[in-house]
Each structure stands twice: as C-alpha cells, then as structure tokens.
Design an enzyme around this catalytic site. Structure first.
Site: not given
Length: 403
Positions: A189, A343, A373
């Site tokens: 991320s 995501d 995610h």
C-alpha cells in the site's frame, strides 16, 4: 414486554444493517470479511466524530487500531527480533538464527497505512516480516518511518530512504552477513509507494554502490493525479479502503489543509501547467481493454495553481512513482507487483506494470481476482483469511525463488 421486544428487534435490525455489506460473489469467507469491514467502518465513524468534536485528529483516532495491534519485539527459536535505529530512524530488525552456508539475503520492508497509520510492530506486519526472515533465512529491516499528521511529505520518504541508504553501505551489510547482490526493498500500500520511490531514487544516487536485486510492490499507491480511475469508480465502497478514505490518506500525506482534500475528492487539484504529467496516468492508453469496461475517459478538469504551489508533493516523483519518465524507469530491478481486483489502487499497479514492461524492466505482475486491499494483514486470529495466507505465501515463495 412489547416495548422491550421492539427495542431488541430494532437493535438487532440496526446491528445487522451495520454489519451486512454486499460483497462480490468471488470473495471467500464473506461473513469474516463483513465483520472486518464493519469493524473498520465503526472505527472510521468514531474517528470522524472525534475529529468533528475537536477531541483528536481523524488520523490520530485511526491510530488506535495500531495501538491495539502492537506487539513487543519478541524473539523465538527461529528469529532474533529487536527494535533499534538505523540512521536515527526507528526500525524493527529480524535476524535469522538458522546457520547459513554463506552470506544471507536481505529485505528492507515499509509498512502500509496511508502514510498516516501503522507501524512495524503491528501483529500483521510482525508476522509477515518474521515469516520472511525465517523462511528465506534473511535479514529483514522493517522501518518505522514518521507519520502524518505530525509529519507530512517528504518526511516519510526521507526516513525510508535514509534507512535503505544506510543499510546498503558495505560495512553495514558486512556487519549483518548480507550478500550485497541479494537485497530487496518491499512494501504494501503506502509502503509499496515508498518502495517504488526508493528504488527509483537509488538509480539517481551516485553515492550508493550497492544495487537492488529485486523490488516487491504489494497493492501499491503510485499516483495522486487522477483519483477517478476505473478502479476508483468500481471499487468506491469495497472493503477496507473505500475511495473517500484513500483521498483522505493522499491529502493528509501532503497537508492537513482541507482545501486539498476537497479538491482531490472532486479530482480538481492538478493545475493546467502540470497537464503534461497526465500522459503518465492516462488510463485510456495504459489499461488493457478488458479493464476499461464501460468507463469513458474524459479530459482532466484542472484546478487552482495555488494548491500545487503550496503543496507540490502530489506532483513529486518521490510521492508519485508513476510519474517517472521512461528513461527514469530503465534500470530498475526485477519487480514483483501484486494487485487485487476489489481495490481502488488496482489500476495504479496495472499502469505501472505496463510502463515497466515497456521500459524493459523484468516484471512479474501477480493479480488476485478474489482479493481486496490489505488482505495480507488478515492472517491471524480472530480474522484469519485463507486468501491472505495464499497471497502472503505467494509473495514469500517468489522472493525465495528470485532474491
């Protein structure tokens, strides 16, 4: 009695409404995912209330999750774990205890959390980096870079870059018995964003003699110019990272000024004089036809140049690695890039993968059609997801084969 039954019924209905979240059919263990989503939504709502009441900043309230998930550095029979500092930046260091025939591999890891939350000591990250160290018999450096809102860009990048550059010194690699030809930077991320930016910056740094062998980018955020990509649209309210939260993370990375968040939310934050940068994030050219679906590309709507002058970070390569030119991408190491179907950041990863391929960078793009995610963090009780284990194992196995 009737009033009590009515109250019980209403409370049950409200709880069911709050917990139930429509999920795609291919999501495994849907009730577990619903409970996770409800928990995150509850924390988000409480953080919003605390922020509105002036009790604490929204992101500081979210940090309560981090605090609840913290585990102390604890060694076991496989790995010695300690908290220390590299170049005056806090890191958690994992040293395998298993004997090695020669020099070891090493991974420098950057945690996710939107540059605002998270830390190396969270249970999920401790598990991931501990497993990496044990299974690869590798030294792992997990970086506790400083966070917003106390610290804005470029502090987060400077922290992780400083640690990486320090670790890549021949004397430091020798101290930990690391092979200089087998070092990786990795992150998920926001950490994937930082890993990509570090790998790019190292190519330009004449002081660094050690070259990375691989970079591993796990559902990375790679650009903040266009926050209305097809993946942002179709996953706007998907688990863990809805579009609005990602916009909050992006804006807070650069400033606590709400005017930038508002401009980003309406996708009107890029000034006309920066229009040339859109070529690097033009999804109509960079996404394969099957991902465009029924989405129609429209020309950017430009915003006030004042925001970009005050907060130029979102136009900076160190915050948006996807803005690098083809020439700046050439020379990057072998890349592992994981994206998830559900995501908002899916398209960022796809566009970067295609641009790396076009620049001649060897890359493995691993796409998980049944994942969302942050899924690799959900591998421990009470939320133990099979898909999280599967993707974590694929990541470590790839490193084992290629690092």
């Amino acid at each position: 009695m009737g009033a009590k039954l009515l109250c019980l019924f209403l409370a049950s209905a409200l709880t069911a409404y709050y917990i139930y979240t429509p999920l795609p059919e291919d999501i495994e263990e849907p009730w577990k995912v619903m409970l996770v989503t409800a928990g995150f939504r509850a924390v988000g709502h409480l953080a919003e209330v605390a922020d509105q009441l002036g009790l604490m900043h929204y992101m500081e309230a979210l940090m309560l999750i981090t605090s609840a998930e913290y585990v102390a550095p604890t060694s076991d029979e496989n790995v010695t774990v300690m908290d220390t500092e590299f170049s005056n930046v806090a890191v958690r260091l994992y040293l395998p205890r298993k004997a090695s025939d020669g020099l070891r591999r090493a991974v420098v890891y950057f945690h996710g959390g939107g540059w605002c939350v998270g830390q190396a000591g969270m249970k999920g990250y401790d598990y991931l980096t501990r497993q990496t160290s044990h299974r690869l018999n590798a030294v792992v450096v997990s970086v506790n870079y400083r966070l917003a809102p106390q610290h804005h860009f470029p502090v987060q990048f400077e922290d992780v870059y400083s640690v990486t550059k320090f670790f890549l010194q021949s004397s430091v690699l020798s101290q930990y018995g690391v092979d200089p030809d087998r070092v990786c930077v990795a992150g998920d991320s926001a950490g994937g964003n930082l890993a990509a930016a570090v790998a790019q910056q190292l190519l330009e740094d004449s002081e660094v003699k050690t070259k990375l062998k691989v970079q591993a980018l796990i559902y990375p955020a790679l650009q903040a110019l266009d926050l209305n990509l097809p993946s942002y649209r179709q996953n706007e309210n998907k688990p863990i990272l809805p579009k609005l939260l990602m916009v909050k993370f992006w804006s807070e990375y650069f400033t606590s000024d709400l005017s930038l968040r508002e401009a980003m939310a309406s996708n009107r934050h890029v000034p006309l004089e920066s229009s040339h940068l859109f070529q690097f994030v033009n999804w109509s050219n960079l996404l394969p036809e099957e991902l465009k679906k029924d989405h129609v590309y429209t020309s950017p709507t430009y915003g006030s140049p004042e925001l970009a002058r005050k907060y130029p970070g979102f136009l900076d390569l160190r915050a948006a690695p996807l803005l690098a030119s083809d020439a700046q991408l050439r020379g990057l190491p072998l890349t592992y890039l994981l994206t998830c179907e559900h995501d908002v950041l899916w398209d960022d990863g796809v566009m970067y993968a295609r641009r790396l391929q076009a620049a001649g960078v060897p890359i493995v793009h691993d796409h998980a059609k049944d994942a969302f995610h942050g899924v690799m963090m959900f591998v421990l009780s009470p939320v133990n997801l099979a898909v999280g284990h599967r993707l974590l194992n694929r990541y470590i196995e790839w490193l084992n084969e290629n690092l």
